[in-house]
Design a protein around this motif. Sequence first.
Motif, PDB file in Angstrom:
ATOM      1  N   ASN A   1       0.862  -1.183   0.000  1.00 39.19           N
ATOM      2  CA  ASN A   1       0.000   0.000   0.000  1.00 39.19           C
ATOM      3  C   ASN A   1       0.897   1.231   0.000  1.00 39.19           C
ATOM      4  OD1 ASN A   1      -2.121   1.769   0.214  1.00 39.19           O
ATOM      5  ND2 ASN A   1      -2.467   1.410   2.405  1.00 39.19           N
ATOM      6  N   VAL A   2       0.966   1.931  -1.114  1.00 37.02           N
ATOM      7  CA  VAL A   2       1.919   3.033  -1.271  1.00 37.02           C
ATOM      8  C   VAL A   2       1.231   4.283  -1.793  1.00 37.02           C
ATOM      9  CG1 VAL A   2       3.828   1.440  -1.721  1.00 37.02           C
ATOM     10  CG2 VAL A   2       2.499   2.368  -3.643  1.00 37.02           C
ATOM     11  N   ASN A   3       1.958   5.381  -1.683  1.00 35.99           N
ATOM     12  CA  ASN A   3       1.537   6.637  -2.296  1.00 35.99           C
ATOM     13  C   ASN A   3       2.338   6.855  -3.568  1.00 35.99           C
ATOM     14  OD1 ASN A   3      -0.268   7.369  -0.167  1.00 35.99           O
ATOM     15  ND2 ASN A   3       1.486   8.027   1.068  1.00 35.99           N
ATOM     16  N   GLY A   4       1.685   7.305  -4.611  1.00 32.73           N
ATOM     17  CA  GLY A   4       2.388   7.580  -5.852  1.00 32.73           C
ATOM     18  C   GLY A   4       2.754   6.325  -6.619  1.00 32.73           C
ATOM     19  N   LYS A   5       3.595   6.482  -7.623  1.00 31.27           N
ATOM     20  CA  LYS A   5       3.988   5.377  -8.515  1.00 31.27           C
ATOM     21  C   LYS A   5       5.254   4.706  -7.983  1.00 31.27           C
ATOM     22  CE  LYS A   5       3.193   5.997 -12.944  1.00 31.27           C
ATOM     23  NZ  LYS A   5       3.199   6.539 -14.331  1.00 31.27           N
ATOM     24  N   ARG A   6       5.099   4.092  -6.837  1.00 32.67           N
ATOM     25  CA  ARG A   6       6.222   3.440  -6.142  1.00 32.67           C
ATOM     26  C   ARG A   6       6.076   1.930  -6.274  1.00 32.67           C
ATOM     27  NH1 ARG A   6       6.487   3.615   0.254  1.00 32.67           N
ATOM     28  NH2 ARG A   6       8.464   2.571   0.695  1.00 32.67           N
ATOM     29  N   ILE A   7       7.135   1.274  -6.725  1.00 34.01           N
ATOM     30  CA  ILE A   7       7.122  -0.169  -6.930  1.00 34.01           C
ATOM     31  C   ILE A   7       8.366  -0.792  -6.317  1.00 34.01           C
ATOM     32  CG2 ILE A   7       5.705  -0.083  -9.019  1.00 34.01           C
ATOM     33  CD1 ILE A   7       8.317  -0.334 -10.639  1.00 34.01           C
ATOM     34  N   PHE A   8       8.410  -2.140  -6.324  1.00 32.63           N
ATOM     35  CA  PHE A   8       9.502  -2.859  -5.675  1.00 32.63           C
ATOM     36  C   PHE A   8      10.061  -3.913  -6.631  1.00 32.63           C
ATOM     37  CE2 PHE A   8       6.598  -1.116  -2.667  1.00 32.63           C
ATOM     38  CZ  PHE A   8       7.402  -0.532  -1.708  1.00 32.63           C
ATOM     39  N   LEU A   9      11.229  -3.644  -7.177  1.00 30.41           N
ATOM     40  CA  LEU A   9      11.905  -4.601  -8.044  1.00 30.41           C
ATOM     41  C   LEU A   9      12.610  -5.634  -7.183  1.00 30.41           C
ATOM     42  CD1 LEU A   9      13.536  -2.162 -10.642  1.00 30.41           C
ATOM     43  CD2 LEU A   9      11.570  -3.668 -11.031  1.00 30.41           C
ATOM     44  N   THR A  10      12.435  -6.912  -7.504  1.00 26.39           N
ATOM     45  CA  THR A  10      13.111  -7.970  -6.766  1.00 26.39           C
ATOM     46  C   THR A  10      13.734  -8.962  -7.745  1.00 26.39           C
ATOM     47  OG1 THR A  10      11.178  -9.447  -6.588  1.00 26.39           O
ATOM     48  CG2 THR A  10      11.418  -7.738  -4.897  1.00 26.39           C
ATOM     49  N   PHE A  11      14.834  -9.550  -7.313  1.00 28.14           N
ATOM     50  CA  PHE A  11      15.563 -10.513  -8.136  1.00 28.14           C
ATOM     51  C   PHE A  11      15.854 -11.753  -7.300  1.00 28.14           C
ATOM     52  CE2 PHE A  11      16.218  -6.402  -9.970  1.00 28.14           C
ATOM     53  CZ  PHE A  11      16.211  -6.623 -11.339  1.00 28.14           C
ATOM     54  N   ASP A  12      15.454 -12.914  -7.815  1.00 34.39           N
ATOM     55  CA  ASP A  12      15.602 -14.182  -7.098  1.00 34.39           C
ATOM     56  C   ASP A  12      16.736 -15.019  -7.673  1.00 34.39           C
ATOM     57  OD1 ASP A  12      13.322 -13.304  -5.849  1.00 34.39           O
ATOM     58  OD2 ASP A  12      12.099 -15.057  -6.337  1.00 34.39           O
ATOM     59  N   ASP A  13      17.300 -15.874  -6.815  1.00 35.69           N
ATOM     60  CA  ASP A  13      18.170 -17.000  -7.189  1.00 35.69           C
ATOM     61  C   ASP A  13      19.655 -16.679  -7.266  1.00 35.69           C
ATOM     62  OD1 ASP A  13      15.757 -18.251  -7.357  1.00 35.69           O
ATOM     63  OD2 ASP A  13      15.859 -18.712  -9.487  1.00 35.69           O
ATOM     64  N   GLY A  14      20.068 -15.439  -7.130  1.00 35.80           N
ATOM     65  CA  GLY A  14      21.491 -15.112  -7.170  1.00 35.80           C
ATOM     66  C   GLY A  14      22.140 -15.306  -5.807  1.00 35.80           C
ATOM     67  N   PRO A  15      23.359 -14.806  -5.650  1.00 40.66           N
ATOM     68  CA  PRO A  15      24.153 -14.141  -6.684  1.00 40.66           C
ATOM     69  C   PRO A  15      24.787 -15.144  -7.645  1.00 40.66           C
ATOM     70  CG  PRO A  15      25.376 -14.223  -4.615  1.00 40.66           C
ATOM     71  CD  PRO A  15      24.016 -14.780  -4.325  1.00 40.66           C
ATOM     72  N   VAL A  16      24.933 -14.727  -8.897  1.00 42.45           N
ATOM     73  CA  VAL A  16      25.509 -15.569  -9.942  1.00 42.45           C
ATOM     74  C   VAL A  16      26.559 -14.760 -10.701  1.00 42.45           C
ATOM     75  CG1 VAL A  16      25.043 -16.835 -12.080  1.00 42.45           C
ATOM     76  CG2 VAL A  16      23.417 -16.954 -10.180  1.00 42.45           C
ATOM     77  N   PRO A  17      27.761 -15.301 -10.887  1.00 37.71           N
ATOM     78  CA  PRO A  17      28.812 -14.570 -11.609  1.00 37.71           C
ATOM     79  C   PRO A  17      28.353 -14.127 -12.998  1.00 37.71           C
ATOM     80  CG  PRO A  17      29.716 -16.533 -10.565  1.00 37.71           C
ATOM     81  CD  PRO A  17      28.224 -16.627 -10.420  1.00 37.71           C
ATOM     82  N   GLY A  18      28.714 -12.912 -13.347  1.00 37.91           N
ATOM     83  CA  GLY A  18      28.387 -12.391 -14.668  1.00 37.91           C
ATOM     84  C   GLY A  18      26.993 -11.824 -14.765  1.00 37.91           C
ATOM     85  N   ILE A  19      26.028 -12.475 -14.143  1.00 40.29           N
ATOM     86  CA  ILE A  19      24.635 -12.063 -14.270  1.00 40.29           C
ATOM     87  C   ILE A  19      24.266 -11.023 -13.205  1.00 40.29           C
ATOM     88  CG2 ILE A  19      22.235 -12.842 -14.257  1.00 40.29           C
ATOM     89  CD1 ILE A  19      23.242 -15.543 -15.289  1.00 40.29           C
ATOM     90  N   THR A  20      24.525 -11.321 -11.950  1.00 45.48           N
ATOM     91  CA  THR A  20      24.192 -10.364 -10.893  1.00 45.48           C
ATOM     92  C   THR A  20      24.932  -9.043 -11.063  1.00 45.48           C
ATOM     93  OG1 THR A  20      23.733 -12.210  -9.376  1.00 45.48           O
ATOM     94  CG2 THR A  20      24.043 -10.024  -8.397  1.00 45.48           C
ATOM     95  N   PRO A  21      26.236  -9.035 -11.359  1.00 45.81           N
ATOM     96  CA  PRO A  21      26.911  -7.753 -11.605  1.00 45.81           C
ATOM     97  C   PRO A  21      26.306  -6.989 -12.785  1.00 45.81           C
ATOM     98  CG  PRO A  21      28.526  -9.460 -11.153  1.00 45.81           C
ATOM     99  CD  PRO A  21      27.202 -10.150 -11.301  1.00 45.81           C
ATOM    100  N   TRP A  22      25.868  -7.712 -13.806  1.00 41.69           N
ATOM    101  CA  TRP A  22      25.218  -7.064 -14.949  1.00 41.69           C
ATOM    102  C   TRP A  22      23.916  -6.403 -14.518  1.00 41.69           C
ATOM    103  CZ3 TRP A  22      20.452  -7.932 -17.292  1.00 41.69           C
ATOM    104  CH2 TRP A  22      20.234  -7.303 -18.535  1.00 41.69           C
ATOM    105  N   VAL A  23      23.136  -7.086 -13.689  1.00 39.51           N
ATOM    106  CA  VAL A  23      21.880  -6.509 -13.183  1.00 39.51           C
ATOM    107  C   VAL A  23      22.181  -5.241 -12.383  1.00 39.51           C
ATOM    108  CG1 VAL A  23      19.912  -6.860 -11.637  1.00 39.51           C
ATOM    109  CG2 VAL A  23      20.641  -8.703 -13.168  1.00 39.51           C
ATOM    110  N   ILE A  24      23.195  -5.287 -11.553  1.00 41.94           N
ATOM    111  CA  ILE A  24      23.589  -4.105 -10.775  1.00 41.94           C
ATOM    112  C   ILE A  24      23.858  -2.925 -11.702  1.00 41.94           C
ATOM    113  CG2 ILE A  24      25.401  -3.127  -9.315  1.00 41.94           C
ATOM    114  CD1 ILE A  24      25.675  -5.878  -8.000  1.00 41.94           C
ATOM    115  N   ASP A  25      24.589  -3.174 -12.771  1.00 42.50           N
ATOM    116  CA  ASP A  25      24.907  -2.104 -13.730  1.00 42.50           C
ATOM    117  C   ASP A  25      23.655  -1.546 -14.388  1.00 42.50           C
ATOM    118  OD1 ASP A  25      27.601  -2.310 -13.199  1.00 42.50           O
ATOM    119  OD2 ASP A  25      28.036  -3.612 -14.913  1.00 42.50           O
ATOM    120  N   GLN A  26      22.726  -2.429 -14.742  1.00 40.16           N
ATOM    121  CA  GLN A  26      21.484  -1.979 -15.372  1.00 40.16           C
ATOM    122  C   GLN A  26      20.673  -1.102 -14.421  1.00 40.16           C
ATOM    123  OE1 GLN A  26      20.811  -2.611 -18.701  1.00 40.16           O
ATOM    124  NE2 GLN A  26      22.882  -3.436 -18.556  1.00 40.16           N
ATOM    125  N   LEU A  27      20.595  -1.490 -13.167  1.00 42.98           N
ATOM    126  CA  LEU A  27      19.837  -0.724 -12.180  1.00 42.98           C
ATOM    127  C   LEU A  27      20.488   0.632 -11.921  1.00 42.98           C
ATOM    128  CD1 LEU A  27      19.059  -3.602  -9.662  1.00 42.98           C
ATOM    129  CD2 LEU A  27      17.401  -2.457 -11.146  1.00 42.98           C
TER     130      LEU A  27
END
Length: 230
Positions: A40-66
Amino acid sequence: MNMKPACKRRAFLNRRSEWMTQPPLFLRRLFPKKVLWRANVNGKRIFLTFDDGPVPGITPWVIDQLRKYEFRATFFCVGDNVRKYPKIFLQLKQAGFETAIHGFHHKPAHRLTGVEFDAELSRSTELNSHASWYRPPHGILFPWRVSMIGKYGLNIAMWDVLSQDYDRNLKPDAIIDNVLSHVRPGSLIVFHDSLKAWPNLKEALPVVLSWLSEKGYQTDMLSSLNQNIR
């Protein structure tokens, strides 16, 4: 006119996929009130979540994208991956992201006895001692395990939007549509920083993040909700 078996099966699979992407209200009500699906939030507030890591190559890439959009996120980490890749886990922490619990061996609840389930929580929280959120592996949660999870000081998060990026039968466009067609204020959105999801994730995530930014969505970490949940 009666539907042919093939048509019935296709309709069932479509409905099942839709319910997985955004579980209907009646399904959510089958779970204890302590389980969070959408905030229950005010405004256009959302929660991005990522499951199953950390994984080499993939998790660092996600960090960069965010980082490109200064988006915040919560990473539900598999305990054994934290053990195997402590430097990547530390990278998440140093980048300012929240880390949460996603089991130790990523085993579904029906494959664990009560004692084994408790051991999974214990080992995971030892490695991720500041975690305040838990998401059950494979999204399988037994109501009678809720109190056991709470014993470790963990809130329980399910999802409002499941990208289904792990499904190799789906193409990136379908993953993008799953998110863009269902996101709304307060949504908990699930992606996976895993090898299985990588073919879809690498194509879909940049598009989704760009769209969310253009539409004025703000992202936050689940820990920002702790005071209201407890």
